[in-house]
Design a protein around this motif. Structure first.
Motif, PDB file in Angstrom:
ATOM      1  N   GLY A  11     -15.204 -26.720  39.608  1.00  0.00           N
ATOM      2  CA  GLY A  11     -14.111 -27.537  39.070  1.00  0.00           C
ATOM      3  C   GLY A  11     -12.994 -27.719  40.077  1.00  0.00           C
ATOM      4  O   GLY A  11     -13.217 -27.733  41.293  1.00  0.00           O
ATOM      5  N   ASN A  12     -11.782 -27.848  39.568  1.00  0.00           N
ATOM      6  CA  ASN A  12     -10.622 -28.121  40.429  1.00  0.00           C
ATOM      7  C   ASN A  12     -10.432 -27.062  41.504  1.00  0.00           C
ATOM      8  O   ASN A  12     -10.003 -27.373  42.617  1.00  0.00           O
ATOM      9  CB  ASN A  12      -9.347 -28.211  39.579  1.00  0.00           C
ATOM     10  N   MET A  13     -10.722 -25.813  41.168  1.00  0.00           N
ATOM     11  CA  MET A  13     -10.567 -24.720  42.127  1.00  0.00           C
ATOM     12  C   MET A  13     -11.878 -24.442  42.857  1.00  0.00           C
ATOM     13  O   MET A  13     -11.901 -24.266  44.083  1.00  0.00           O
ATOM     14  CB  MET A  13     -10.105 -23.447  41.407  1.00  0.00           C
ATOM     15  N   ASP A  32     -22.900 -25.989  38.247  1.00  0.00           N
ATOM     16  CA  ASP A  32     -21.895 -26.262  37.215  1.00  0.00           C
ATOM     17  C   ASP A  32     -22.610 -26.954  36.067  1.00  0.00           C
ATOM     18  O   ASP A  32     -23.603 -27.657  36.275  1.00  0.00           O
ATOM     19  CB  ASP A  32     -20.786 -27.171  37.786  1.00  0.00           C
ATOM     20  N   LEU A  33     -22.107 -26.740  34.846  1.00  0.00           N
ATOM     21  CA  LEU A  33     -22.705 -27.405  33.675  1.00  0.00           C
ATOM     22  C   LEU A  33     -22.342 -28.886  33.635  1.00  0.00           C
ATOM     23  O   LEU A  33     -23.030 -29.671  32.984  1.00  0.00           O
ATOM     24  CB  LEU A  33     -22.217 -26.743  32.383  1.00  0.00           C
ATOM     25  N   MET A  65     -16.138 -19.088  39.153  1.00  0.00           N
ATOM     26  CA  MET A  65     -14.789 -19.673  39.082  1.00  0.00           C
ATOM     27  C   MET A  65     -14.760 -20.560  37.846  1.00  0.00           C
ATOM     28  O   MET A  65     -14.918 -21.781  37.925  1.00  0.00           O
ATOM     29  CB  MET A  65     -14.489 -20.462  40.366  1.00  0.00           C
ATOM     30  N   LEU A  66     -14.582 -19.908  36.687  1.00  0.00           N
ATOM     31  CA  LEU A  66     -14.817 -20.535  35.381  1.00  0.00           C
ATOM     32  C   LEU A  66     -13.558 -20.471  34.526  1.00  0.00           C
ATOM     33  O   LEU A  66     -12.629 -19.715  34.814  1.00  0.00           O
ATOM     34  CB  LEU A  66     -15.979 -19.805  34.693  1.00  0.00           C
ATOM     35  N   PRO A  67     -13.536 -21.241  33.423  1.00  0.00           N
ATOM     36  CA  PRO A  67     -12.290 -21.330  32.645  1.00  0.00           C
ATOM     37  C   PRO A  67     -11.819 -20.006  32.024  1.00  0.00           C
ATOM     38  O   PRO A  67     -10.637 -19.682  32.116  1.00  0.00           O
ATOM     39  CB  PRO A  67     -12.628 -22.360  31.556  1.00  0.00           C
ATOM     40  N   THR A  94      -9.346 -16.624  36.236  1.00  0.00           N
ATOM     41  CA  THR A  94      -8.298 -15.877  35.539  1.00  0.00           C
ATOM     42  C   THR A  94      -8.780 -15.656  34.116  1.00  0.00           C
ATOM     43  O   THR A  94      -8.954 -16.622  33.363  1.00  0.00           O
ATOM     44  CB  THR A  94      -6.977 -16.669  35.510  1.00  0.00           C
ATOM     45  N   LYS A 244      -1.597 -20.592  29.415  1.00  0.00           N
ATOM     46  CA  LYS A 244      -2.816 -19.768  29.397  1.00  0.00           C
ATOM     47  C   LYS A 244      -2.498 -18.352  29.882  1.00  0.00           C
ATOM     48  O   LYS A 244      -2.871 -17.361  29.240  1.00  0.00           O
ATOM     49  CB  LYS A 244      -3.889 -20.393  30.302  1.00  0.00           C
TER      50      LYS A 244
HETATM   51  P1  NAD Z   1     -11.868 -26.421  35.835  1.00  0.00           P
HETATM   52  O1  NAD Z   1     -11.901 -26.630  34.377  1.00  0.00           O
HETATM   53  O2  NAD Z   1     -11.445 -27.534  36.737  1.00  0.00           O
HETATM   54  O3  NAD Z   1     -13.311 -25.905  36.360  1.00  0.00           O
HETATM   55  C1  NAD Z   1     -14.116 -25.013  35.647  1.00  0.00           C
HETATM   56  C2  NAD Z   1     -15.555 -25.485  35.798  1.00  0.00           C
HETATM   57  O4  NAD Z   1     -16.418 -24.521  35.175  1.00  0.00           O
HETATM   58  C3  NAD Z   1     -15.839 -26.824  35.131  1.00  0.00           C
HETATM   59  O5  NAD Z   1     -16.353 -27.735  36.097  1.00  0.00           O
HETATM   60  C4  NAD Z   1     -16.890 -26.486  34.057  1.00  0.00           C
HETATM   61  O6  NAD Z   1     -17.848 -27.504  33.862  1.00  0.00           O
HETATM   62  C5  NAD Z   1     -17.525 -25.243  34.633  1.00  0.00           C
HETATM   63  N1  NAD Z   1     -18.215 -24.395  33.666  1.00  0.00           N
HETATM   64  C6  NAD Z   1     -17.777 -23.939  32.463  1.00  0.00           C
HETATM   65  N2  NAD Z   1     -18.702 -23.132  31.887  1.00  0.00           N
HETATM   66  C7  NAD Z   1     -19.746 -23.081  32.752  1.00  0.00           C
HETATM   67  C8  NAD Z   1     -20.999 -22.398  32.738  1.00  0.00           C
HETATM   68  N3  NAD Z   1     -21.347 -21.613  31.707  1.00  0.00           N
HETATM   69  N4  NAD Z   1     -21.825 -22.574  33.787  1.00  0.00           N
HETATM   70  C9  NAD Z   1     -21.475 -23.359  34.832  1.00  0.00           C
HETATM   71  N5  NAD Z   1     -20.302 -24.017  34.904  1.00  0.00           N
HETATM   72  C10 NAD Z   1     -19.446 -23.882  33.879  1.00  0.00           C
HETATM   73  O7  NAD Z   1     -10.897 -25.141  36.070  1.00  0.00           O
HETATM   74  P2  NAD Z   1     -10.141 -24.726  37.421  1.00  0.00           P
HETATM   75  O8  NAD Z   1      -8.813 -25.385  37.475  1.00  0.00           O
HETATM   76  O9  NAD Z   1     -11.077 -24.853  38.563  1.00  0.00           O
HETATM   77  O10 NAD Z   1      -9.847 -23.179  37.124  1.00  0.00           O
HETATM   78  C11 NAD Z   1     -10.865 -22.183  37.210  1.00  0.00           C
HETATM   79  C12 NAD Z   1     -10.218 -20.831  36.993  1.00  0.00           C
HETATM   80  O11 NAD Z   1      -9.204 -20.622  37.972  1.00  0.00           O
HETATM   81  C13 NAD Z   1      -9.535 -20.674  35.633  1.00  0.00           C
HETATM   82  O12 NAD Z   1      -9.780 -19.389  35.157  1.00  0.00           O
HETATM   83  C14 NAD Z   1      -8.064 -20.891  35.961  1.00  0.00           C
HETATM   84  O13 NAD Z   1      -7.203 -20.228  35.058  1.00  0.00           O
HETATM   85  C15 NAD Z   1      -7.978 -20.290  37.338  1.00  0.00           C
HETATM   86  N6  NAD Z   1      -6.873 -20.796  38.156  1.00  0.00           N
HETATM   87  C16 NAD Z   1      -6.646 -22.144  38.238  1.00  0.00           C
HETATM   88  C17 NAD Z   1      -5.585 -22.613  39.008  1.00  0.00           C
HETATM   89  C18 NAD Z   1      -5.308 -24.092  39.124  1.00  0.00           C
HETATM   90  O14 NAD Z   1      -4.252 -24.452  39.667  1.00  0.00           O
HETATM   91  N7  NAD Z   1      -6.199 -24.973  38.670  1.00  0.00           N
HETATM   92  C19 NAD Z   1      -4.770 -21.705  39.701  1.00  0.00           C
HETATM   93  C20 NAD Z   1      -5.056 -20.332  39.629  1.00  0.00           C
HETATM   94  C21 NAD Z   1      -6.108 -19.904  38.844  1.00  0.00           C
END
Ligand code: NAD
Length: 296
Positions: A11-13, A32-33, A65-67, A94, A244
């Protein structure tokens, strides 16, 4: 071959993070799903598997690196039997403390190494490989994780036993949420009292009110030109993500029996901000929310 890595969550990270591993020549396969996330990663040169099992084929390391905790637990349970003894699970998400601890217990029971390694630095830090990683896990697990972490981040801080990385992350972010609201309240009160933003900044940033939320990330435009306030509160760090982390802090405080009334109040205020449709804006936009709720 422990050098082979399965990276789950693009995802984004995750997408920018895996990019650094690919460019450094790691033997890494993503999964990724979400078809869109897979497509974007492929376009960026990542070898993307069509199933978790395929991503894990021959891997000695699983990076997630999941939600949230439930996603990490689900992936771990499917992966555990496919990983060889001594393989490493490195979770950079996180997640809640209870799930983080359970993951360490499950890994130990499956003869796997485990590190919780949540990050700060956001998507900008992920793209620039300047993330800070906060680590929980045994010394052996942490040292196995180090070469990967060094590619994706700049500061790597071992915090103690399993779960300590998540604990450090939510304690820090609870403090950040509270301090940002405090700074916003001071600016809103100053406005009502006819005190200029710059005057408050000049006094407080060099006296006992000084803190990062004021001096580096000032929530009103002007005093710190690089802060999101000068860019219409584009994140930065979105209020939805702060909500969150404050929720995770309150869950942990409840389970551990810690008294955190300001953490609770900060969560209530950020939840109201998100409820008002502002979840995608930077968390320093709290100042506008408080201003709007003040008497005209
Ligand atoms: P995101 O939603 O952009 O990405 C998460 C990805 O996980 C998605 O693409 C989703 O399809 C995938 N996913 C979910 N379940 C799955 C599974 N069972 N198998 C495979 N893929 C699966 O989230 P993000 O922004 O990348 O954040 C990821 C983590 O990092 C979170 O825990 C978030 O709290 C933490 N974080 C994010 C930031 C930020 O600025 N975005 C900063 C610090 C920490």
């Amino acid at each position: 071959d422990t050098a082979r890595v399965a990276f789950v969550g693009l995802g984004n990270m995750g997408a920018p993070m895996i990019g650094h591993l690919v460019r450094a020549g790691w033997d890494v396969r993503g999964f990724d799903l979400s078809p869109a996330a897979c497509e974007a990663a492929r376009a960026g040169g990542v070898d993307v598997a069509s199933s978790l099992a395929e991503a894990l084929d021959g891997a000695g390391t699983l990076v997630t690196m999941l939600p949230a905790g439930r996603h990490v637990l689900a992936v771990f349970e499917e992966a555990a039997s496919l990983l060889p003894a001594g393989a490493l699970h490195l979770d950079c998400s996180t997640i809640d403390i209870a799930s983080a601890r359970l993951l360490h217990e499950r890994a130990a029971a499956c003869d796997l190494l485990s590190v919780d390694a949540p990050v700060s630095g956001g998507t900008g830090g992920a793209a620039a490989a300047t993330l800070t990683f906060m680590l929980g896990g045994t010394e052996a697990a942490v040292s196995q994780a180090m070469p990967l972490l060094e590619r994706m981040g700049r500061r790597i801080v071992p915090c103690g036993a399993g779960g300590s990385g998540q604990a450090a992350k939510i304690c820090n972010n609870m403090l950040l949420g509270i301090s940002m609201i405090g700074v916003c309240e001071a600016f809103v009160l100053a406005e009502k009292l006819g005190l200029s933003h710059q005057a408050l900044f000049d006094v407080a940033s060099t006296s006992s009110g000084q803190c990062w939320s004021l001096s580096t990330y000032c929530p009103v435009p002007g005093p710190v030109p690089t802060s999101p306030a000068n860019n219409d509160y584009r994140p930065g760090f979105a209020s939805a993500l702060m909500t969150k982390d404050l929720t995770l802090a309150q869950e942990a405080a409840r389970d551990a029996g810690a008294e955190t009334p300001l953490g609770r109040a900060a969560l209530d205020l950020y939840a109201a901000l998100v409820e008002a449709g502002e979840g995608g804006r930077d968390f320093s936009a709290m100042v506008e929310f408080l201003r709007a709720r003040s008497a005209p």
